[in-house]
Write a protein that holds these residues in place. Structure first.
Motif, PDB file in Angstrom:
ATOM      1  N   ALA A 334      18.607  30.393  23.199  1.00  0.00           N
ATOM      2  CA  ALA A 334      17.604  30.616  24.240  1.00  0.00           C
ATOM      3  C   ALA A 334      16.330  31.225  23.669  1.00  0.00           C
ATOM      4  O   ALA A 334      15.493  31.725  24.403  1.00  0.00           O
ATOM      5  N   PHE A 335      16.159  31.148  22.343  1.00  0.00           N
ATOM      6  CA  PHE A 335      14.983  31.694  21.676  1.00  0.00           C
ATOM      7  C   PHE A 335      13.856  30.661  21.746  1.00  0.00           C
ATOM      8  O   PHE A 335      13.394  30.132  20.744  1.00  0.00           O
ATOM      9  N   THR A 336      13.428  30.358  22.959  1.00  0.00           N
ATOM     10  CA  THR A 336      12.482  29.269  23.187  1.00  0.00           C
ATOM     11  C   THR A 336      11.376  29.724  24.132  1.00  0.00           C
ATOM     12  O   THR A 336      11.411  30.819  24.691  1.00  0.00           O
ATOM     13  N   THR A 337      10.416  28.838  24.337  1.00  0.00           N
ATOM     14  CA  THR A 337       9.312  29.139  25.257  1.00  0.00           C
ATOM     15  C   THR A 337       9.779  29.188  26.709  1.00  0.00           C
ATOM     16  O   THR A 337       9.028  29.612  27.576  1.00  0.00           O
ATOM     17  N   LEU A 338      11.003  28.771  26.974  1.00  0.00           N
ATOM     18  CA  LEU A 338      11.542  28.861  28.329  1.00  0.00           C
ATOM     19  C   LEU A 338      11.599  30.306  28.813  1.00  0.00           C
ATOM     20  O   LEU A 338      11.581  30.583  30.019  1.00  0.00           O
ATOM     21  N   ARG A 339      11.637  31.255  27.878  1.00  0.00           N
ATOM     22  CA  ARG A 339      11.743  32.667  28.228  1.00  0.00           C
ATOM     23  C   ARG A 339      10.382  33.328  28.471  1.00  0.00           C
ATOM     24  O   ARG A 339      10.336  34.509  28.804  1.00  0.00           O
ATOM     25  N   ARG A 340       9.320  32.622  28.310  1.00  0.00           N
ATOM     26  CA  ARG A 340       8.011  33.261  28.403  1.00  0.00           C
ATOM     27  C   ARG A 340       7.738  33.841  29.787  1.00  0.00           C
ATOM     28  O   ARG A 340       8.094  33.259  30.818  1.00  0.00           O
ATOM     29  N   THR A 341       7.076  35.002  29.758  1.00  0.00           N
ATOM     30  CA  THR A 341       6.662  35.644  31.000  1.00  0.00           C
ATOM     31  C   THR A 341       5.164  35.905  31.023  1.00  0.00           C
ATOM     32  O   THR A 341       4.617  36.227  32.084  1.00  0.00           O
ATOM     33  N   ARG A 342       4.483  35.808  29.873  1.00  0.00           N
ATOM     34  CA  ARG A 342       3.073  36.124  29.757  1.00  0.00           C
ATOM     35  C   ARG A 342       2.327  34.962  29.093  1.00  0.00           C
ATOM     36  O   ARG A 342       2.931  34.184  28.342  1.00  0.00           O
ATOM     37  N   PRO A 343       1.014  34.833  29.315  1.00  0.00           N
ATOM     38  CA  PRO A 343       0.263  33.734  28.699  1.00  0.00           C
ATOM     39  C   PRO A 343       0.147  33.854  27.187  1.00  0.00           C
ATOM     40  O   PRO A 343       0.140  32.848  26.485  1.00  0.00           O
ATOM     41  N   ASP A 344       0.051  35.090  26.645  1.00  0.00           N
ATOM     42  CA  ASP A 344      -0.143  35.293  25.212  1.00  0.00           C
ATOM     43  C   ASP A 344       1.132  35.794  24.561  1.00  0.00           C
ATOM     44  O   ASP A 344       2.012  36.362  25.225  1.00  0.00           O
ATOM     45  N   THR A 345       1.194  35.624  23.224  1.00  0.00           N
ATOM     46  CA  THR A 345       2.450  35.838  22.522  1.00  0.00           C
ATOM     47  C   THR A 345       2.232  36.581  21.214  1.00  0.00           C
ATOM     48  O   THR A 345       1.210  36.396  20.541  1.00  0.00           O
ATOM     49  N   LEU A 346       3.202  37.415  20.854  1.00  0.00           N
ATOM     50  CA  LEU A 346       3.291  38.018  19.528  1.00  0.00           C
ATOM     51  C   LEU A 346       4.570  37.519  18.885  1.00  0.00           C
ATOM     52  O   LEU A 346       5.656  37.657  19.454  1.00  0.00           O
ATOM     53  N   LEU A 347       4.460  36.924  17.693  1.00  0.00           N
ATOM     54  CA  LEU A 347       5.605  36.415  16.941  1.00  0.00           C
ATOM     55  C   LEU A 347       5.793  37.290  15.707  1.00  0.00           C
ATOM     56  O   LEU A 347       4.866  37.442  14.915  1.00  0.00           O
ATOM     57  N   ILE A 348       6.980  37.876  15.550  1.00  0.00           N
ATOM     58  CA  ILE A 348       7.252  38.758  14.416  1.00  0.00           C
ATOM     59  C   ILE A 348       8.410  38.163  13.621  1.00  0.00           C
ATOM     60  O   ILE A 348       9.506  37.965  14.154  1.00  0.00           O
ATOM     61  N   ALA A 349       8.157  37.881  12.341  1.00  0.00           N
ATOM     62  CA  ALA A 349       9.163  37.252  11.482  1.00  0.00           C
ATOM     63  C   ALA A 349       9.401  38.107  10.250  1.00  0.00           C
ATOM     64  O   ALA A 349       8.495  38.791   9.759  1.00  0.00           O
ATOM     65  N   GLY A 350      10.618  38.045   9.741  1.00  0.00           N
ATOM     66  CA  GLY A 350      10.954  38.713   8.492  1.00  0.00           C
ATOM     67  C   GLY A 350      11.704  37.763   7.590  1.00  0.00           C
ATOM     68  O   GLY A 350      12.689  37.153   8.004  1.00  0.00           O
ATOM     69  N   GLY A 351      11.241  37.585   6.355  1.00  0.00           N
ATOM     70  CA  GLY A 351      11.918  36.723   5.397  1.00  0.00           C
ATOM     71  C   GLY A 351      12.066  35.306   5.897  1.00  0.00           C
ATOM     72  O   GLY A 351      11.148  34.723   6.483  1.00  0.00           O
ATOM     73  N   VAL A 352      13.270  34.741   5.721  1.00  0.00           N
ATOM     74  CA  VAL A 352      13.497  33.357   6.137  1.00  0.00           C
ATOM     75  C   VAL A 352      13.652  33.251   7.647  1.00  0.00           C
ATOM     76  O   VAL A 352      13.741  32.148   8.194  1.00  0.00           O
ATOM     77  N   GLY A 353      13.635  34.394   8.353  1.00  0.00           N
ATOM     78  CA  GLY A 353      13.596  34.377   9.808  1.00  0.00           C
ATOM     79  C   GLY A 353      12.325  33.774  10.351  1.00  0.00           C
ATOM     80  O   GLY A 353      12.180  33.601  11.564  1.00  0.00           O
ATOM     81  N   VAL A 354      11.415  33.421   9.453  1.00  0.00           N
ATOM     82  CA  VAL A 354      10.173  32.771   9.872  1.00  0.00           C
ATOM     83  C   VAL A 354      10.417  31.351  10.366  1.00  0.00           C
ATOM     84  O   VAL A 354       9.556  30.773  11.033  1.00  0.00           O
ATOM     85  N   THR A 355      11.559  30.760  10.076  1.00  0.00           N
ATOM     86  CA  THR A 355      11.756  29.344  10.404  1.00  0.00           C
ATOM     87  C   THR A 355      11.650  29.053  11.899  1.00  0.00           C
ATOM     88  O   THR A 355      10.877  28.174  12.292  1.00  0.00           O
ATOM     89  N   PRO A 356      12.367  29.748  12.792  1.00  0.00           N
ATOM     90  CA  PRO A 356      12.156  29.469  14.219  1.00  0.00           C
ATOM     91  C   PRO A 356      10.792  29.943  14.705  1.00  0.00           C
ATOM     92  O   PRO A 356      10.236  29.372  15.653  1.00  0.00           O
ATOM     93  N   ILE A 357      10.236  30.984  14.066  1.00  0.00           N
ATOM     94  CA  ILE A 357       8.914  31.477  14.440  1.00  0.00           C
ATOM     95  C   ILE A 357       7.855  30.424  14.142  1.00  0.00           C
ATOM     96  O   ILE A 357       6.956  30.164  14.964  1.00  0.00           O
TER      97      ILE A 357
END
Length: 461
Positions: A334-357
């Motif tokens: 469920a780590f998708t845009t379906l969860r959005r509640t606001r128009p703007d977004t902050l994406l925080i990635a660490g290491g290879v966790g950048v792939t879904p980001i």
């Protein structure tokens, strides 16, 4: 230590002033995950009420301990059926709640089930021992030897005890996933044995046609959900799409991207941020399934995953050959845009966790800020793609480098980099330690919980 390659708060990549995209349309007041979670709670509560009503209508007719034993046994059966639903991997639930949370709920429900079963055995054994003057051990042996279905129930309890033992946190850390999964399969045998015990000796089960129809319907629905989500859907999708590896591209010495294609991929309901359980059908690895996120938004023609070598399975991907058949279960998460509640977004990635980001950045509209935490710039996977995407979408990209301590994403630093973060949705993906620290910082800064989105890509809860 200093941060390298970090643009100013008003700049995007390479010093280009960030251009805000048109705002997203207002999101729905009722969030999909809230609807799904409330639905599950309501379903469990309604069934608990039905079980209580059927139990009272069946009458008691025994001492208090036996009555309690029968009631705890019925609720153990209900929890067992609910557990099956939680791990059925039904798309509607998974897209809204996420496999990680469903698996965690399954785990805690399992501990509740274990205590309910133990209470059932204790109450029944002591209750009948009180009526027969046998000691509890002899009474249990007598019931197992003389009453149809009781021995099967004892075996079912033993299997559940074993599964519960390997599900403890310390045991799961010591076991390979394949070993844990193989042992966990015995829980299905326990389900069958427990149900056959209920059919054989359950007075409430046979008390009325309504009770019999209810329990058959409950178990039938739970097993149908499991068969649909874990067998029918994966087999059908893989038969339709016939996935194959088309290219294996090294990103650096430890990270590799695998490109996959197939038939009618536009019909595959995958979204940026989701993951699949991938089986690469080579002679030595076909039996292993690994959860890897998509590292690019699905375009209806190809899929891509980007993986860091963290074990034999992931390291072997570098040796895959084009044309290798792939069996994929999913998409999940469920780590998708379906969860959005606001128009703007902050994406925080660490290491290879950048792939879904990286995949989410490709799909998002509205203004986005990306914080990418790595030890050195050389460790930043897909950095060139992130820079190009940020430039094209008018997003801000901050590359935060340096050693793990001191924390580079502490509350003060997050506020400096993203002054308006409390008005944004925040997606976080990275190593467990970093993710925990970032979530703590976000809470300290007062970011509403409903705007914080993270997911653990784990199969064992």
């Amino acid at each position: 230590m200093t941060k390298l390659g970090v643009p100013g708060p008003d700049q995007g990549v390479s010093g280009v002033t960030a251009v805000h995209s048109p705002p997203s349309p207002p999101t729905a007041r009722r969030r999909p995950e809230t609807v799904a979670r409330t639905g599950l709670y309501a379903l469990l509560a309604a069934n608990a009420l039905v079980v209580a009503v059927l139990f009272v209508r069946a009458g008691f007719g025994a001492n208090a301990l036996v009555v309690l034993g029968r009631l705890t046994g019925l609720y153990a059966g209900l929890l067992m059926a609910f557990q099956l639903l939680l791990v059925a991997r039904l798309p509607w639930l998974d897209r809204r709640i996420g496999m990680d949370r469903l698996t965690l709920w399954h785990r805690w429900t399992g501990f509740g089930l274990l205590w309910a079963l133990l209470a059932h055995v204790v109450f029944i054994t002591f209750g009948y021992a009180d009526m027969s003057s046998l000691d509890p051990v002899d009474q249990l042996v007598d019931l197992a030897g003389t009453v149809e279905g009781v021995l099967r129930a004892v075996v079912a309890l033993a299997l559940i005890l074993v599964v519960g033992a390997v599900s403890a946190r310390r045991a799961r850390r010591r076991l390979a996933y394949e070993t844990w999964h193989f042992i966990h399969l015995y829980s299905y045998a326990a389900v069958v044995l427990a149900f056959s015990h209920q059919v054989a000796v359950g007075s409430t089960f046979t008390a009325s046609p309504a009770a019999t129809a209810y329990w058959w319907g409950l178990w039938g629905a739970a097993l149908t959900a499991v068969l649909t989500g874990r067998l029918v859907l994966p087999l059908g999708r893989n038969r339709r799409h016939r996935l194959r590896v088309t290219a294996v591209v090294p990103e650096n010495d430890q990270v590799v991207s695998v490109h996959i294609t197939g038939r009618d991929l536009h019909r595959l309901p995958a979204r940026a941020g989701q993951f699949f359980l991938w089986r690469f059908l080579t002679r030595d690895r076909w039996w292993q399934a690994h959860p890897f996120s998509l590292s690019a938004a699905p375009d209806g023609r190809t899929l891509r995953l980007t993986v860091k070598a963290a074990g034999d399975g992931s390291a072997a991907l570098r040796r895959l050959r084009p044309g290798t058949r792939v069996f994929a279960e999913g998409p999940y998460g469920a780590f998708t845009t379906l969860r959005r509640t606001r128009p703007d977004t902050l994406l925080i990635a660490g290491g290879v966790g950048v792939t879904p980001i990286r995949a989410l950045l490709e799909e998002l509209d509205g203004h986005a800020v990306v914080l990418y935490r790595v030890r050195t710039e050389a460790d930043a996977v897909l950095l060139g793609e992130l820079r190009a995407l940020a430039l094209a979408k008018g997003a801000e990209l901050h590359l935060v480098t340096g050693p793990a301590a001191p924390d580079r994403l502490a509350p003060a630093e997050l506020s400096r980099l993203v002054p308006d973060l409390t008005g944004r949705d925040v997606y976080v993906c990275g190593p467990p330690g970093m993710t925990t620290a970032v979530l703590r910082s976000l809470r300290a800064l007062g970011v509403p919980k409903r705007q914080i989105h993270h997911e653990r890509f784990s199969l064992a809860g």
